[in-house]
Scaffold this motif. Sequence first.
Motif, PDB file in Angstrom:
ATOM      1  N   ARG A  21     -10.064 -19.942   8.160  1.00  0.00           N
ATOM      2  CA  ARG A  21      -9.530 -21.265   8.468  1.00  0.00           C
ATOM      3  C   ARG A  21     -10.071 -22.196   7.408  1.00  0.00           C
ATOM      4  NH1 ARG A  21      -8.736 -25.171  13.443  1.00  0.00           N
ATOM      5  NH2 ARG A  21      -7.109 -23.695  13.923  1.00  0.00           N
ATOM      6  N   GLY A  22      -9.201 -23.031   6.853  1.00  0.00           N
ATOM      7  CA  GLY A  22      -9.636 -23.908   5.775  1.00  0.00           C
ATOM      8  C   GLY A  22      -9.345 -25.374   6.052  1.00  0.00           C
ATOM      9  N   PHE A  23     -10.104 -26.218   5.391  1.00  0.00           N
ATOM     10  CA  PHE A  23      -9.859 -27.667   5.373  1.00  0.00           C
ATOM     11  C   PHE A  23      -9.756 -28.047   3.907  1.00  0.00           C
ATOM     12  CE2 PHE A  23     -11.469 -31.855   4.441  1.00  0.00           C
ATOM     13  CZ  PHE A  23     -10.831 -32.676   5.359  1.00  0.00           C
ATOM     14  N   VAL A  24      -8.709 -28.789   3.529  1.00  0.00           N
ATOM     15  CA  VAL A  24      -8.550 -29.195   2.123  1.00  0.00           C
ATOM     16  C   VAL A  24      -8.418 -30.708   2.042  1.00  0.00           C
ATOM     17  CG1 VAL A  24      -7.046 -29.084   0.093  1.00  0.00           C
ATOM     18  CG2 VAL A  24      -7.514 -27.016   1.408  1.00  0.00           C
ATOM     19  N   LEU A  25      -9.294 -31.312   1.248  1.00  0.00           N
ATOM     20  CA  LEU A  25      -9.199 -32.741   0.939  1.00  0.00           C
ATOM     21  C   LEU A  25      -8.306 -32.903  -0.285  1.00  0.00           C
ATOM     22  CD1 LEU A  25     -10.323 -35.693   1.460  1.00  0.00           C
ATOM     23  CD2 LEU A  25     -11.887 -35.188  -0.439  1.00  0.00           C
ATOM     24  N   CYS A  26      -7.250 -33.717  -0.142  1.00  0.00           N
ATOM     25  CA  CYS A  26      -6.316 -33.955  -1.249  1.00  0.00           C
ATOM     26  C   CYS A  26      -6.785 -35.136  -2.095  1.00  0.00           C
ATOM     27  CB  CYS A  26      -4.916 -34.206  -0.682  1.00  0.00           C
ATOM     28  SG  CYS A  26      -4.269 -32.766   0.178  1.00  0.00           S
ATOM     29  N   PRO A  27      -6.214 -35.310  -3.299  1.00  0.00           N
ATOM     30  CA  PRO A  27      -6.737 -36.324  -4.227  1.00  0.00           C
ATOM     31  C   PRO A  27      -6.824 -37.736  -3.661  1.00  0.00           C
ATOM     32  CG  PRO A  27      -5.262 -34.846  -5.386  1.00  0.00           C
ATOM     33  CD  PRO A  27      -5.169 -34.462  -3.934  1.00  0.00           C
ATOM     34  N   GLY A  28      -5.829 -38.169  -2.856  1.00  0.00           N
ATOM     35  CA  GLY A  28      -5.851 -39.543  -2.351  1.00  0.00           C
ATOM     36  C   GLY A  28      -6.774 -39.756  -1.163  1.00  0.00           C
ATOM     37  N   GLY A  29      -7.326 -38.670  -0.602  1.00  0.00           N
ATOM     38  CA  GLY A  29      -8.248 -38.816   0.531  1.00  0.00           C
ATOM     39  C   GLY A  29      -7.671 -38.321   1.847  1.00  0.00           C
ATOM     40  N   ALA A  30      -6.384 -37.929   1.855  1.00  0.00           N
ATOM     41  CA  ALA A  30      -5.811 -37.336   3.068  1.00  0.00           C
ATOM     42  C   ALA A  30      -6.174 -35.851   3.096  1.00  0.00           C
ATOM     43  CB  ALA A  30      -4.296 -37.498   3.071  1.00  0.00           C
ATOM     44  N   TYR A  31      -6.111 -35.234   4.274  1.00  0.00           N
ATOM     45  CA  TYR A  31      -6.353 -33.787   4.336  1.00  0.00           C
ATOM     46  C   TYR A  31      -5.007 -33.076   4.458  1.00  0.00           C
ATOM     47  CZ  TYR A  31      -5.448 -33.886   9.365  1.00  0.00           C
ATOM     48  OH  TYR A  31      -4.843 -34.034  10.581  1.00  0.00           O
ATOM     49  N   ASP A  32      -4.974 -31.864   3.945  1.00  0.00           N
ATOM     50  CA  ASP A  32      -3.732 -31.079   3.979  1.00  0.00           C
ATOM     51  C   ASP A  32      -3.544 -30.507   5.379  1.00  0.00           C
ATOM     52  OD1 ASP A  32      -1.558 -29.431   3.507  1.00  0.00           O
ATOM     53  OD2 ASP A  32      -2.307 -28.763   1.551  1.00  0.00           O
ATOM     54  N   ARG A  33      -2.421 -30.824   5.981  1.00  0.00           N
ATOM     55  CA  ARG A  33      -2.110 -30.279   7.316  1.00  0.00           C
ATOM     56  C   ARG A  33      -1.693 -28.814   7.213  1.00  0.00           C
ATOM     57  NH1 ARG A  33      -3.288 -35.625   6.705  1.00  0.00           N
ATOM     58  NH2 ARG A  33      -2.717 -36.893   8.503  1.00  0.00           N
ATOM     59  N   SER A  34      -1.176 -28.399   6.085  1.00  0.00           N
ATOM     60  CA  SER A  34      -0.815 -26.990   5.885  1.00  0.00           C
ATOM     61  C   SER A  34      -2.060 -26.247   5.370  1.00  0.00           C
ATOM     62  CB  SER A  34       0.316 -26.881   4.860  1.00  0.00           C
ATOM     63  OG  SER A  34      -0.193 -26.847   3.531  1.00  0.00           O
ATOM     64  N   PRO A  35      -1.984 -24.917   5.260  1.00  0.00           N
ATOM     65  CA  PRO A  35      -3.145 -24.190   4.714  1.00  0.00           C
ATOM     66  C   PRO A  35      -3.326 -24.403   3.210  1.00  0.00           C
ATOM     67  CG  PRO A  35      -1.743 -22.759   6.060  1.00  0.00           C
ATOM     68  CD  PRO A  35      -0.960 -24.009   5.802  1.00  0.00           C
ATOM     69  N   CYS A  36      -2.452 -25.172   2.580  1.00  0.00           N
ATOM     70  CA  CYS A  36      -2.531 -25.518   1.153  1.00  0.00           C
ATOM     71  C   CYS A  36      -2.261 -24.283   0.280  1.00  0.00           C
ATOM     72  CB  CYS A  36      -3.885 -26.139   0.782  1.00  0.00           C
ATOM     73  SG  CYS A  36      -3.864 -26.863  -0.863  1.00  0.00           S
ATOM     74  N   GLY A  37      -1.087 -24.245  -0.293  1.00  0.00           N
ATOM     75  CA  GLY A  37      -0.710 -23.070  -1.093  1.00  0.00           C
ATOM     76  C   GLY A  37      -1.567 -22.888  -2.329  1.00  0.00           C
ATOM     77  N   THR A  38      -1.815 -23.975  -3.055  1.00  0.00           N
ATOM     78  CA  THR A  38      -2.640 -23.827  -4.258  1.00  0.00           C
ATOM     79  C   THR A  38      -4.105 -23.561  -3.864  1.00  0.00           C
ATOM     80  OG1 THR A  38      -2.762 -26.259  -4.388  1.00  0.00           O
ATOM     81  CG2 THR A  38      -1.140 -25.167  -5.790  1.00  0.00           C
ATOM     82  N   GLY A  39      -4.537 -24.144  -2.739  1.00  0.00           N
ATOM     83  CA  GLY A  39      -5.903 -23.902  -2.256  1.00  0.00           C
ATOM     84  C   GLY A  39      -6.070 -22.476  -1.759  1.00  0.00           C
ATOM     85  N   THR A  40      -5.054 -21.947  -1.071  1.00  0.00           N
ATOM     86  CA  THR A  40      -5.112 -20.549  -0.623  1.00  0.00           C
ATOM     87  C   THR A  40      -5.171 -19.626  -1.836  1.00  0.00           C
ATOM     88  OG1 THR A  40      -3.906 -21.059   1.405  1.00  0.00           O
ATOM     89  CG2 THR A  40      -3.865 -18.768   0.684  1.00  0.00           C
ATOM     90  N   SER A  41      -4.394 -19.960  -2.881  1.00  0.00           N
ATOM     91  CA  SER A  41      -4.402 -19.127  -4.102  1.00  0.00           C
ATOM     92  C   SER A  41      -5.790 -19.152  -4.756  1.00  0.00           C
ATOM     93  CB  SER A  41      -3.361 -19.644  -5.098  1.00  0.00           C
ATOM     94  OG  SER A  41      -2.084 -19.632  -4.524  1.00  0.00           O
ATOM     95  N   ALA A  42      -6.385 -20.342  -4.830  1.00  0.00           N
ATOM     96  CA  ALA A  42      -7.728 -20.452  -5.409  1.00  0.00           C
ATOM     97  C   ALA A  42      -8.731 -19.648  -4.576  1.00  0.00           C
ATOM     98  CB  ALA A  42      -8.138 -21.921  -5.486  1.00  0.00           C
ATOM     99  N   HIS A  43      -8.602 -19.722  -3.244  1.00  0.00           N
ATOM    100  CA  HIS A  43      -9.511 -18.984  -2.356  1.00  0.00           C
ATOM    101  C   HIS A  43      -9.362 -17.482  -2.562  1.00  0.00           C
ATOM    102  CE1 HIS A  43     -10.907 -18.138   2.041  1.00  0.00           C
ATOM    103  NE2 HIS A  43     -11.890 -17.994   1.183  1.00  0.00           N
ATOM    104  N   VAL A  44      -8.112 -17.022  -2.608  1.00  0.00           N
ATOM    105  CA  VAL A  44      -7.849 -15.596  -2.797  1.00  0.00           C
ATOM    106  C   VAL A  44      -8.428 -15.124  -4.145  1.00  0.00           C
ATOM    107  CG1 VAL A  44      -5.912 -14.031  -3.302  1.00  0.00           C
ATOM    108  CG2 VAL A  44      -5.900 -15.407  -1.208  1.00  0.00           C
ATOM    109  N   ALA A  45      -8.303 -15.956  -5.181  1.00  0.00           N
ATOM    110  CA  ALA A  45      -8.861 -15.587  -6.491  1.00  0.00           C
ATOM    111  C   ALA A  45     -10.386 -15.436  -6.404  1.00  0.00           C
ATOM    112  CB  ALA A  45      -8.484 -16.639  -7.537  1.00  0.00           C
ATOM    113  N   CYS A  46     -11.035 -16.311  -5.634  1.00  0.00           N
ATOM    114  CA  CYS A  46     -12.499 -16.207  -5.476  1.00  0.00           C
ATOM    115  C   CYS A  46     -12.862 -14.953  -4.678  1.00  0.00           C
ATOM    116  CB  CYS A  46     -13.055 -17.449  -4.780  1.00  0.00           C
ATOM    117  SG  CYS A  46     -12.911 -18.937  -5.778  1.00  0.00           S
ATOM    118  N   LEU A  47     -12.098 -14.672  -3.619  1.00  0.00           N
ATOM    119  CA  LEU A  47     -12.361 -13.463  -2.817  1.00  0.00           C
ATOM    120  C   LEU A  47     -12.223 -12.222  -3.705  1.00  0.00           C
ATOM    121  CD1 LEU A  47     -10.294 -14.458   0.347  1.00  0.00           C
ATOM    122  CD2 LEU A  47     -12.775 -14.091   0.296  1.00  0.00           C
ATOM    123  N   HIS A  48     -11.200 -12.231  -4.563  1.00  0.00           N
ATOM    124  CA  HIS A  48     -11.002 -11.088  -5.459  1.00  0.00           C
ATOM    125  C   HIS A  48     -12.164 -10.972  -6.446  1.00  0.00           C
ATOM    126  CE1 HIS A  48      -9.430  -8.959  -9.023  1.00  0.00           C
ATOM    127  NE2 HIS A  48      -8.960  -8.158  -8.093  1.00  0.00           N
TER     128      HIS A  48
END
Length: 310
Positions: free
Chosen positions: A221-248
């Motif tokens: 489960r993730g929480f993503v802070l976006c540039p303007g200060g809002a949080y992403d209600r979705s799991p964040c596609g680019t954030g999920t990709s970054a996470h998967v790259a770190c897991l790999h």
Amino acid sequence: MIDVQVIDSHTGGEPTRVVIAGGPDLGSGTLAERRARFDAACADWRDAVIREPRGHAAMVGALLLPPDAPDAAAGVLFFNDVGSLGMCGHGTIGLLVTLCELGRVGLGAHRIDTPVGSVGATLHDPHTVEIANVPAYRHRAAVALDVPGVGRVVGDVAWGGNWFFLVHGARADLDLAHVDALTAEAKAIRAALDASGVTGADGAAIDHVEFNGPSPTADARGFVLCPGGAYDRSPCGTGTSAHVACLHADGRLAPRRAWRQESVVGSGFEAWIEHVDGDGVHVRLRGQAYVTGTATLRFDPRDPFRFGLR
Ligand code: PYC
């Protein structure tokens, strides 16, 4: 400003506003060049379309543009309340569903050009989209930061189409009841990244902060802070990709193994590594979007808030 025609959708709770007419003239050149012109000259237009009273801080705009390559279905420039984005995963899902609603794409595989590269987008049904994102990679591992008011935080710097600082866990629980505390902690971390000069490649600002933790219903489960200060209600596609790259990079996720990433509102993306090569980790993501409305935005020259609240 002339009227702007938009179609709104949400992907896992996170809104996307696709601009289908009335966008600024960004001239010719690559999408990266047109993005630079947008950043330099279109702040009024951007704020008018995305900020209150017509939009809100969590909304991501998707300006349809001619693509870089003739065989692409569309070019897109994503933007939010403070600037433009390189790529946007939830926004690409919303864009494809919107283009399908407009009759501009059918089921099947399409190419979408963005300022940071082209992405594959396959429409499986009128609401389900699978993205082949730009290659993701971990840039720096286990960066220690002393964060005023928070303490010592250790995280990874990774690229998934935007720059992320990824931290395992947060001081507050990763759920909707704690978004204010999570937002405050993530903002403090972002300020500490800026103050200590921690950046992405080539000095790029890290404008997204991501916390990940366990979930009873998903792999994370993730929480993503976006540039303007809002949080992403979705799991964040680019954030999920970054996470998967770190897991790999940590040897914790092999190619073709399914990974389910959940957001703080409980929405999910399926992700998996298609392959890894010299460009990075090629991540595929699947999610759903739904159109929520269509509108013509008007900008009355007598309206003191025609450029939004700022
Ligand atoms: O889904 O990649 C994403 C995204 C970035 C910012 C908001 N959503």
